[in-house]
Design a protein around this motif. Structure first.
Motif, short mmCIF file in Angstrom:
data_model
loop_
_atom_site.label_atom_id
_atom_site.label_comp_id
_atom_site.label_asym_id
_atom_site.label_seq_id
_atom_site.Cartn_x
_atom_site.Cartn_y
_atom_site.Cartn_z
N ASP A 146 0.83 -1.21 0.00
CA ASP A 146 0.00 0.00 0.00
C ASP A 146 0.87 1.26 0.00
O ASP A 146 0.54 2.25 -0.66
N LEU A 198 3.86 1.51 -1.32
CA LEU A 198 4.43 1.64 -2.66
C LEU A 198 3.40 2.20 -3.65
O LEU A 198 3.74 2.98 -4.54
N LEU A 199 2.14 1.80 -3.49
CA LEU A 199 1.09 2.30 -4.39
C LEU A 199 0.87 3.79 -4.22
O LEU A 199 0.31 4.45 -5.11
N ARG A 258 3.34 5.94 -3.94
CA ARG A 258 4.52 6.67 -4.44
C ARG A 258 4.42 6.88 -5.94
O ARG A 258 4.06 5.98 -6.69
N GLU A 259 4.78 8.07 -6.38
CA GLU A 259 4.69 8.41 -7.80
C GLU A 259 5.90 7.93 -8.60
O GLU A 259 5.84 7.90 -9.83
N ILE A 291 7.15 4.97 -8.54
CA ILE A 291 7.07 3.51 -8.69
C ILE A 291 6.05 3.17 -9.78
O ILE A 291 5.00 3.79 -9.88
N ASN A 292 6.39 2.19 -10.60
CA ASN A 292 5.45 1.70 -11.60
C ASN A 292 4.45 0.80 -10.88
O ASN A 292 4.77 -0.31 -10.48
N HIS A 293 3.22 1.29 -10.71
CA HIS A 293 2.22 0.57 -9.92
C HIS A 293 1.80 -0.76 -10.54
O HIS A 293 1.21 -1.60 -9.86
N SER A 294 2.10 -0.95 -11.81
CA SER A 294 1.74 -2.21 -12.45
C SER A 294 2.88 -3.24 -12.37
O SER A 294 2.74 -4.35 -12.88
N ILE A 353 4.71 -4.06 -9.25
CA ILE A 353 5.06 -4.26 -7.85
C ILE A 353 4.99 -5.76 -7.54
O ILE A 353 3.95 -6.40 -7.71
N ASP A 397 -3.24 -6.56 -7.47
CA ASP A 397 -2.28 -5.51 -7.81
C ASP A 397 -0.83 -5.95 -7.59
O ASP A 397 0.09 -5.14 -7.66
#
Length: 303
Positions: free
Chosen positions: A70, A72-73, A75-76, A78-81, A83, A104
């Motif tokens: 959560d 990490l999601l 943070r801008e 980080i590539n959210h796809s 993780i 996710d």
């Protein structure tokens, strides 16, 4: 892309420091040098983390790991796809638990992770270590019979006090009635003391959860790519049985993006070793096999 590192059983710091080694520090260094971000954290009650691990179960610790996802999601950078989770031993259990319930999570890497239920893992771990240590076959058979019943009593009793009472009664009767190998009263008392001492009340909830945990129930819900690696000489999570179970379970559920490997000559900590027994962990100079680090990096970078 980013990998969350989740440690094995026991309270450890963000380096997963054990027996003078810091395997998570090496993994993090290898991945970050290759452009893969890493999030590590101190376990409950260790280092900079608050809380208390006493009385917690793997389910509780999975919640701690989920907090990392959560974070990490949010943070801008980080590539959210992309993780993923890299879990060692119990950490691999947690990775599977989270991947089965959260879509996710882009990938998981299981390092010495279980593919069968906890009771089976503990019984076979004990058999393997005792046999490799030269324990007499009759004693080994007695130990297997006793521990099977001890875990069954645990499964049936949420209360530590009831479990303790039933275990004391069973072990006293079992060893007193043995004819193939005669146990003295002193030996029986020592066995009972060692057994009860190995599972204190503070660890009972965790142990009971582990004994009853069966990862096969999760495989059908894990849709992300899975890479499971076990050391050939792992004496704690036996490689062949667990890797086969993970492979068959994921493939039967239609997860064609899974991959498994048994790495020759490596122990539970992924050190090159002689026997794989626990007494080698601290005397081996190597912290983590370099080839395995490269295998992990290359698998993540393929996406």
């Amino acid at each position: 892309p980013v990998a969350l590192l989740v440690s094995g059983s026991g309270s450890q710091n963000r380096d997963e420091e054990i027996f003078g080694h810091k395997p998570f520090k090496l993994i993090a260094d290898q991945l970050t040098r290759s452009g893969i971000a890493v999030l590590r954290y101190d376990d409950r009650g260790v280092g900079a983390s608050g809380g208390n691990a006493a009385g917690s179960t793997t389910r509780d610790l999975a919640g701690d790991a989920r907090s990392g996802i959560d974070y990490l999601l949010g943070r801008e950078d980080i590539n959210h796809s992309e993780i993923g989770i890299i879990g060692h031993s119990e950490g691999a259990m947690i990775a599977m638990m989270l991947a089965s319930s959260h879509k996710d999570i882009a990938f998981i890497i299981s390092l010495a992770g279980p593919g069968v239920d906890g009771k089976t893992i503990l019984l076979e771990q004990s058999d393997y270590i005792n046999r490799a240590s030269g324990v007499d076959s009759s004693i080994l058979d007695d130990n297997r019979a006793v521990m099977t019943e001890v875990y069954d009593i645990m499964i049936a009793n949420e209360s530590y006090e009831l479990w303790e009472q039933e275990v004391v009664k069973f072990t006293s009767e079992f060893y007193s009635e043995k004819s193939s190998y005669s146990y003295s009263e002193e030996e029986i008392e020592r066995i009972k003391e060692n057994l009860l001492g190995s599972i204190p009340e503070s660890a009972y909830a965790w142990m009971r959860y582990f004994v009853t945990f069966d990862p096969t129930a999760l495989f059908s819900s894990i849709k992300c790519p899975v890479f499971a690696l076990n050391g050939e000489k792992d004496c704690q999570v036996l490689a062949e049985k667990n890797i086969d179970a993970i492979k068959k379970g994921l493939l039967s559920a239609g997860n064609t993006k899974s991959k498994t490997m048994i790495l020759p000559g490596l122990n539970h900590l992924f050190q090159n070793c002689e026997t794989g027994l626990l007494n080698e962990y601290g005397i081996i100079e190597e912290t983590f096999d370099q080839k395995t680090l490269e295998i992990i990096r290359e698998w993540i970078q393929q996406f």
